[in-house]
Design a protein around this motif. Sequence first.
Motif, mmCIF file in Angstrom:
data_model
loop_
_atom_site.group_PDB
_atom_site.id
_atom_site.type_symbol
_atom_site.label_atom_id
_atom_site.label_comp_id
_atom_site.label_asym_id
_atom_site.label_seq_id
_atom_site.Cartn_x
_atom_site.Cartn_y
_atom_site.Cartn_z
ATOM 1 N N ASP A 219 0.871 -1.169 0.000
ATOM 2 C CA ASP A 219 0.000 0.000 0.000
ATOM 3 C C ASP A 219 0.912 1.223 0.000
ATOM 4 O O ASP A 219 1.746 1.385 0.894
ATOM 5 N N LEU A 220 0.790 2.077 -0.999
ATOM 6 C CA LEU A 220 1.693 3.205 -1.147
ATOM 7 C C LEU A 220 1.470 4.303 -0.113
ATOM 8 O O LEU A 220 2.340 5.156 0.078
ATOM 9 N N ASP A 221 0.333 4.299 0.546
ATOM 10 C CA ASP A 221 0.076 5.301 1.580
ATOM 11 C C ASP A 221 0.581 4.843 2.947
ATOM 12 O O ASP A 221 1.233 5.606 3.652
ATOM 13 N N THR A 222 0.310 3.594 3.301
ATOM 14 C CA THR A 222 0.748 3.084 4.609
ATOM 15 C C THR A 222 2.158 2.507 4.558
ATOM 16 O O THR A 222 2.776 2.329 5.598
ATOM 17 N N ARG A 223 2.639 2.178 3.327
ATOM 18 C CA ARG A 223 3.956 1.569 3.112
ATOM 19 C C ARG A 223 4.029 0.187 3.768
ATOM 20 O O ARG A 223 5.077 -0.277 4.159
ATOM 21 N N ARG A 224 2.897 -0.492 3.829
ATOM 22 C CA ARG A 224 2.807 -1.815 4.436
ATOM 23 C C ARG A 224 2.314 -2.821 3.395
ATOM 24 O O ARG A 224 1.583 -2.458 2.466
ATOM 25 N N PRO A 225 2.664 -4.090 3.562
ATOM 26 C CA PRO A 225 2.157 -5.118 2.642
ATOM 27 C C PRO A 225 0.636 -5.160 2.648
ATOM 28 O O PRO A 225 -0.001 -4.909 3.676
ATOM 29 N N THR A 226 0.089 -5.482 1.485
ATOM 30 C CA THR A 226 -1.363 -5.573 1.350
ATOM 31 C C THR A 226 -1.689 -6.744 0.421
ATOM 32 O O THR A 226 -0.866 -7.156 -0.393
ATOM 33 N N ALA A 227 -2.880 -7.276 0.562
ATOM 34 C CA ALA A 227 -3.292 -8.429 -0.238
ATOM 35 C C ALA A 227 -3.800 -8.004 -1.610
ATOM 36 O O ALA A 227 -4.331 -6.904 -1.792
ATOM 37 N N LEU A 228 -3.618 -8.902 -2.571
ATOM 38 C CA LEU A 228 -4.186 -8.706 -3.904
ATOM 39 C C LEU A 228 -5.699 -8.635 -3.802
ATOM 40 O O LEU A 228 -6.304 -9.383 -3.023
ATOM 41 N N ASP A 229 -6.314 -7.746 -4.582
ATOM 42 C CA ASP A 229 -7.767 -7.762 -4.622
ATOM 43 C C ASP A 229 -8.222 -8.885 -5.546
ATOM 44 O O ASP A 229 -7.429 -9.496 -6.259
ATOM 45 N N THR A 230 -9.505 -9.162 -5.551
ATOM 46 C CA THR A 230 -10.057 -10.303 -6.283
ATOM 47 C C THR A 230 -9.768 -10.239 -7.777
ATOM 48 O O THR A 230 -9.359 -11.236 -8.381
ATOM 49 N N SER A 231 -9.947 -9.066 -8.392
ATOM 50 C CA SER A 231 -9.733 -8.973 -9.844
ATOM 51 C C SER A 231 -8.252 -9.112 -10.189
ATOM 52 O O SER A 231 -7.902 -9.751 -11.185
ATOM 53 N N ALA A 232 -7.378 -8.528 -9.394
ATOM 54 C CA ALA A 232 -5.938 -8.666 -9.639
ATOM 55 C C ALA A 232 -5.512 -10.118 -9.455
ATOM 56 O O ALA A 232 -4.742 -10.656 -10.256
ATOM 57 N N ALA A 233 -6.015 -10.761 -8.417
ATOM 58 C CA ALA A 233 -5.674 -12.159 -8.171
ATOM 59 C C ALA A 233 -6.127 -13.041 -9.333
ATOM 60 O O ALA A 233 -5.403 -13.958 -9.746
ATOM 61 N N ALA A 234 -7.289 -12.750 -9.890
ATOM 62 C CA ALA A 234 -7.790 -13.541 -11.023
ATOM 63 C C ALA A 234 -6.891 -13.379 -12.247
ATOM 64 O O ALA A 234 -6.558 -14.361 -12.919
ATOM 65 N N ALA A 235 -6.478 -12.156 -12.546
ATOM 66 C CA ALA A 235 -5.585 -11.913 -13.695
ATOM 67 C C ALA A 235 -4.240 -12.594 -13.477
ATOM 68 O O ALA A 235 -3.682 -13.202 -14.398
ATOM 69 N N ILE A 236 -3.729 -12.504 -12.274
ATOM 70 C CA ILE A 236 -2.444 -13.139 -11.962
ATOM 71 C C ILE A 236 -2.574 -14.650 -12.033
ATOM 72 O O ILE A 236 -1.694 -15.330 -12.572
#
Length: 165
Positions: A125-142
Amino acid sequence: MVSVPEVSDVRALPVSLTTVVAEEHVDANGHLNVRHHMALHDDGGWAFYADLGYSAEEIEAERRNFFDLEHHVRYLNEARLGEQVAVHHRLLGRTDKALHVMSYLVNESTGELASTLELVTLLVDLDTRRPTALDTSAAAAIDTRLAADRALGWDAGAGGALGLR
């Protein structure tokens, strides 16, 4: 011993970047300097990630992007002034927050694999600078790309030192 993929296999992957080795990329040894190998792999990565749903516009809108955690580079053959090179990527694995990727730099002028870059990258996450999970649509494309890349009939040439937890 780590295998080296055949150039014909690597060329079947989508092209992320093509360019010609310029004078400013060549060192005193007369070949592409190590820092420019890395730069080409990195520059090609932007197109690879855009294909996965992380274009510059999407990164700005979603405020999430990948931060590389670890690299392993193998320099295999020279790329010299004026030779054409191309970068290709192969997805090896993923978790809900990280990707394991291979990048290949092919010297199109000689038909040889110039270098490989194996990497692990983390979605942040570019605002918190912490790891974040893939969202559903990104995970599907990946997952679509991952399934296609896993179905390839050749060894990716990963060194075994990097991986996902």
